[in-house]
Design a protein around this motif. Structure first.
Motif, short mmCIF file in Angstrom:
data_model
loop_
_atom_site.label_atom_id
_atom_site.label_comp_id
_atom_site.label_asym_id
_atom_site.label_seq_id
_atom_site.Cartn_x
_atom_site.Cartn_y
_atom_site.Cartn_z
N ILE A 159 -13.55 -4.93 10.19
CA ILE A 159 -12.42 -4.00 10.26
C ILE A 159 -11.83 -3.79 8.87
N VAL A 160 -11.65 -4.88 8.12
CA VAL A 160 -11.11 -4.78 6.76
C VAL A 160 -12.03 -3.93 5.87
N LEU A 161 -13.34 -4.16 5.97
CA LEU A 161 -14.29 -3.41 5.16
C LEU A 161 -14.30 -1.93 5.55
N VAL A 167 -10.32 4.10 2.45
CA VAL A 167 -9.37 4.16 1.33
C VAL A 167 -10.08 4.55 0.03
N LEU A 168 -11.23 3.94 -0.23
CA LEU A 168 -11.99 4.27 -1.43
C LEU A 168 -12.41 5.74 -1.44
N GLY A 172 -11.04 8.32 -4.18
CA GLY A 172 -12.09 8.93 -4.98
C GLY A 172 -12.02 10.44 -4.95
N ALA A 173 -11.80 11.00 -3.77
CA ALA A 173 -11.70 12.46 -3.63
C ALA A 173 -10.46 12.99 -4.35
N VAL A 189 0.31 3.56 -7.18
CA VAL A 189 0.11 3.31 -5.75
C VAL A 189 -1.36 3.03 -5.46
N GLY A 190 -2.25 3.80 -6.10
CA GLY A 190 -3.67 3.58 -5.88
C GLY A 190 -4.09 2.18 -6.29
N ALA A 191 -3.62 1.73 -7.47
CA ALA A 191 -3.95 0.38 -7.92
C ALA A 191 -3.37 -0.66 -6.99
#
Length: 305
Positions: A159-161, A167-168, A172-173, A189-191
């Motif tokens: 689930i975490v993955l 999110v990635l 990325g987009a 926020v992204g970091a």
């Protein structure tokens, strides 16, 4: 011992062994603060001498120049120590207890940056910092009393993955199509979100190794951890080029733990024993901390220079 104090002691789920993680996390926060200040100095110098003013993310050429800046290298070493202490603290205590303690770095960084930049923090900025610290402090106090730690299952890890993959893809987009129009808060926020997953995955890996569950899924978690750390680190360096170090640290020390805590509560079940009333208080405290970060971004003196 009075009956009231005895009853409270019996309710505390954090063992003496787990409580060792708290001072270790605090030492890590000090290194985080010092490392941020040194890295910010190095990034600022590189941006001034080799930047194009576009603020669209650091280029490969600029990243290479950072390696030649002593201040940036020293800051990176300090951040490495901060990560080492953080991982060690996660080996002792539940995620939702030690991760929010990084907010101590916000106070240290705010004082250091004010002295270095010779810019006095106004009343609004100080109030925002106080909101961040008090909100996270209340949350940690509740978590330290009621947090529990269980063996992490394969379903929980998957689930975490899965959430991390989404999110990635989203970040990325956004970076690919809107990096010239986004500001410092996007990178901050992204970091914060990515490092929240780094902390979560680190806790998962440590938990599974301690429970003799080191197999292909654990290896996949390590790969995802490294990928998140790499992109998160890039976002941090870019944030330093467009924002002040204490604003960056404010985002990291609030967004990062809130993401990690949310996963720890919803997916890992570390808050299963928190009474509903205290859970509401914890949610309100988290909201206050988030509002503090937004206010700091709005009222920080360096955002108006």
């Amino acid at each position: 011992m009075p009956p009231e104090l005895s009853d409270l002691t019996e309710q505390i789920t954090l063992t003496p062994y787990q409580s060792i993680g708290i001072p270790i996390a605090l030492v890590g926060a000090v290194f985080l603060s010092l490392g941020a200040q040194f890295q910010h100095r190095g990034v600022t110098r590189v941006e001034e001498s080799h930047g194009d003013g576009a603020k669209a993310g650091l280029s490969i050429r600029q990243l290479m120049h950072l390696l030649a800046r002593p201040s940036w290298v020293i800051g990176t070493l300090m951040l490495g120590l901060a990560i080492l202490f953080q991982l060690t603290s996660l080996g002792f205590a539940p995620l939702i207890v030690v991760q929010p303690l990084g907010v101590v770095a916000l106070v240290i960084t705010a004082v250091l940056n004010a002295r270095v930049s010779k810019i006095k923090l106004d009343r609004n900025a100080i109030r925002a910092i106080a909101m961040c610290v008090s909100g996270v402090g209340i949350f940690v106090a509740i978590a330290a009393v009621y947090a529990i730690e269980n063996e992490i299952t394969e379903v929980q890890l998957l689930i975490v993955l899965g959430i991390l993959g989404l999110v990635l893809a989203a970040f990325g987009a956004a970076f690919a199509f809107a990096r010239r129009s986004v500001g410092a808060m996007f990178y901050i926020v992204g970091a914060g979100v990515l490092f929240g997953f780094v902390a979560t995955l680190a806790k998962v890996v440590i938990n599974r190794i301690l429970n003799n569950n080191f197999e292909w899924l654990t290896v996949l978690a390590i790969v995802a951890l490294l990928a998140s750390a790499a992109l998160g680190s890039y976002f941090v360096q870019t944030a330093y080029s467009v924002g002040s170090p204490d604003l960056v640290i404010a985002g990291l020390t609030v967004v990062d733990p809130l993401v990690a805590v949310l996963i720890g509560v919803v997916v890992l079940g570390e808050a299963a024993l928190i009474p509903p009333a205290f859970a509401i208080v914890a949610v309100v405290a988290g909201a206050v901390a988030i509002f503090g970060v937004l206010q700091l971004a709005k009222h920080h003196p360096q955002t108006h220079r």
